[in-house]
Scaffold this active site. Sequence first.
Site, PDB file in Angstrom:
ATOM      1  CG  ASP A  84      75.969 -13.844  88.076  1.00  0.00           C
ATOM      2  OD1 ASP A  84      77.032 -13.377  88.517  1.00  0.00           O
ATOM      3  OD2 ASP A  84      75.422 -13.434  87.035  1.00  0.00           O
TER       4      ASP A  84
ATOM      5  CG  ASN B 286      52.872 -53.327  98.291  1.00  0.00           C
ATOM      6  OD1 ASN B 286      51.900 -52.590  98.326  1.00  0.00           O
ATOM      7  ND2 ASN B 286      53.423 -53.719  97.158  1.00  0.00           N
TER       8      ASN B 286
ATOM      9  CB  THR C  38      44.359 -50.821  97.597  1.00  0.00           C
ATOM     10  OG1 THR C  38      45.569 -51.597  97.565  1.00  0.00           O
ATOM     11  CG2 THR C  38      43.168 -51.748  97.494  1.00  0.00           C
TER      12      THR C  38
END
Length: 891
Positions: free
Chosen positions: A329, A697, A728
């Site tokens: 605006d 992982n 970790t």
Amino acid sequence: MDKPKMYWAQNDKLLAEILNVDPALGLTLNEAAARLDKEGPNSIMLQKDKPVWLVLISQFASPLIWLLLFSTVLSFFFGEYLDGIAIGIVIIINASIGFAMEMQAQHSMRALMKMTTITSKVLREGQITEIASEEIVRGDVLFVEGGDMVTADARLIKAAQVQADESVLTGESLPVEKEPRILSADTQMADRTNMLYKGTFITRGNGIALVVNTGMSSELGTVAGMVKVAQHAATPLEKKISDLSKKLIRGTLVLVVMVFIAGILYNRGIILMLKTAIALAVAAIPEGLPVVCTLALAYGMLLMARKGVIVKKMSSVETLGGVNVICTDKTGTLTQNRIEVSHIQVNGKRSDITVNIPAASLLWQQDDSIAGTIAFQQVCRIAALCNTASFRLDNEIQTESGDPLETALLKMVHCTSLKPADYQRMFPLVTTIPFSSDTRIMATLHSNNNRYYLAVKGSIEDVLNYCTAECKDNNINPLTDKQKEHWLSLAEKQATSGLRVLGFAFRSMSDRQTELLNDLTFAGYIGFMDPPRQEVSQSIRLCREAGIRVIMITGDHPATAKNIALQLGITTTPGAAAMTGKQMRPYQQLTSAEKKKWLNTSVFARVTPEQKLDLIKVYQEQKMIVGMVGDGVNDAPAIKKADIGIAMGQRGTQVAQEVADMVLKNESFSFIVLAIRQGRIIFDNIRKFVVYLLSSNLSELLVIATIAILNLPFQLLPLQILFINLVTDLLPALALGITPGAPDIMQRKPYLKATDIIDRKRWIAIITYAFIIAVNAVIAVAVGHRFLPPEKNRDNNILFYTLILAQVLHVFNMSFNRNIPLYKTEVFRNRYVWYAVISCVVIVWLSWWIKPVRMALGVVIHDWQDWFIILSCSLLSLIFIRLCKKLKWVI
């Protein structure tokens, strides 16, 4: 809803019949009460805070969390209580952080939105009564005067110099003159000069009006109702995390099935293989990801809160980093929402000026010689005398009241050698000819040393009609028709550039005459504008360098919008026209060519809330991440629809603030750029720790799967896997989440909406990193098995600790700039990374030293040869990965 009756096009008598009210007496108390019961209170139904229980439940709405919950249930089912408790703790930590941050945001918003009760004066049973605005009903006779907020939509039936500030509803920055004359049925809302609208302010004059619509039936209510229709899509981060989670779950299920089948073929037993499946699920899912994501976003949220930016939803922080279009605006957002003198034309000369109140001086941008002319002195005298506003400056505190245009004139005069009070003392007021919509001028008569002075200001064409002379070259010269046309031409040119223009004239007389408005001397004209905010131009330049388009969307005049856009650098093409609301068809009717034209336009003027909403849709259709900045009710639907809605905190309306994702308490556009920078940093950091978590992982997954498929005589326990992940993953990933951004982060182009957190290059890197860590862990076990005497759990323990240390050191690989050495990377220089690494080493040592923990993890104490193998293979993982980066095999 009675809006189709077009109250602005009805005469007073018919209007009173429609509303069933006598304007001279107002409603009876009984009738008012009956209408209130039937129509409901005169209030806007805003969305309520999300219930506490719903905020809490939403913290669990993630596929990753669901899989962890499933793993928890299975762990308890098979009697692995320590595993189940540990996973449950992870889930609770994540939910608690997210819940606390969102509740804090709700609390901040409630504190910001405290409002006092507003009252209104109405005529009931012939008596003027002051009532709460919520009790106003259709048909009430409403009294308004300067300074009042209009509390319902009403049609003026009597008015004395009424002006209204409608910027909150229409975006029009200048006050609008109001008068009770009948208008044509097709008059647009911004041009309905006989209507007053709920939520706007009376800046001058007084009037009587008949209430025609209240509450949700008002124009303000209609816009607020649109907010409920506008759908707020999930943030890009939420979508990306969800997509990543689904990929992880699919991959995990495939691997679990493979290992399960291999186990059955080796006759290892269904129960044992189910437990192995739990271990695989725990290894595959980065338990730290939800926690680290939450904390990284919370950190960004808190950083911005310190700067006065309230972020109501954490994922919105990251969304800012991907914004490539900001729709904003104009009035109050890009401009100061304050009228100031900006241009003056006298004595045949012109100059843009800046009124510097603190220094009490005028800054002339073209010709400062104007200040010494008689014409300028006359303009200042007229501005000070022909004025009903007030302005005071005491100890740097400004106090002002009245018409904003007249206040602006007093500020200009204050910056000259004579102050407004000096002129008013030297020229005492005798009489006033008030402003009229017929004459469009105002005049005041003053006495001075047995003489009289007439000061006149108003519409330049009307002022010139009464003039026969002009000030020029410090003389009074006759004013010819040709000169009048010249003045009109100059003024029209200024008006088309977006300025509001007022003409000034005077007359000096030896005695008081009956007919005052003749033989005037024209002194010159002044142009007014709502000036841009000082910091906005620099912020827009930074946005442009960052590849972000800034689009102005306003309800103001096209010429005004274009002029401000050029000043701020939103558009750099003087010849480019602003697109107006009349040129914009509804979204459903747009052709491809029209959409393309919308996308290539930078300035939109005289647009309605519906059209703002349509524009957001067109940009989102092009897969753009859109931010919408506004403060008015007219901005609220677009604020909600945008990917990131931003409202102003001090001046912003309650509707805009409640639907926004982010509220700027200090209302500085520059903080939007700061927020975008923080969002980009967070997205970069999220990529870093997601790569770190997934590669870590995946290395565990490869090790477990290899051992299971090859039927090796050792394996990691589910609790050991969970311990590895918690120790970790969590601390190093958290440290990565608060890594400072690169110096050039705002010179990069925004990432596309479809950009994945993990793209093809990063998937290759994840697989490579995981393979190297897994291979070195298996090598460590093989070396220990070959050269060290056999002992219980030795192979398991070497594998366990090698994976831990290799993953801890792996955090230093998370800088993706391959052209600088390791010790110069932002990760290596991040002190929090070092704190995390040291903490992990301490935790590992404690797990080995504390007997109950050692027993739970199945760890036994070995000699220095075990630790030598573990440390050597862990360092080899780091060295091999750095070598792959140096050879540019991976990022």
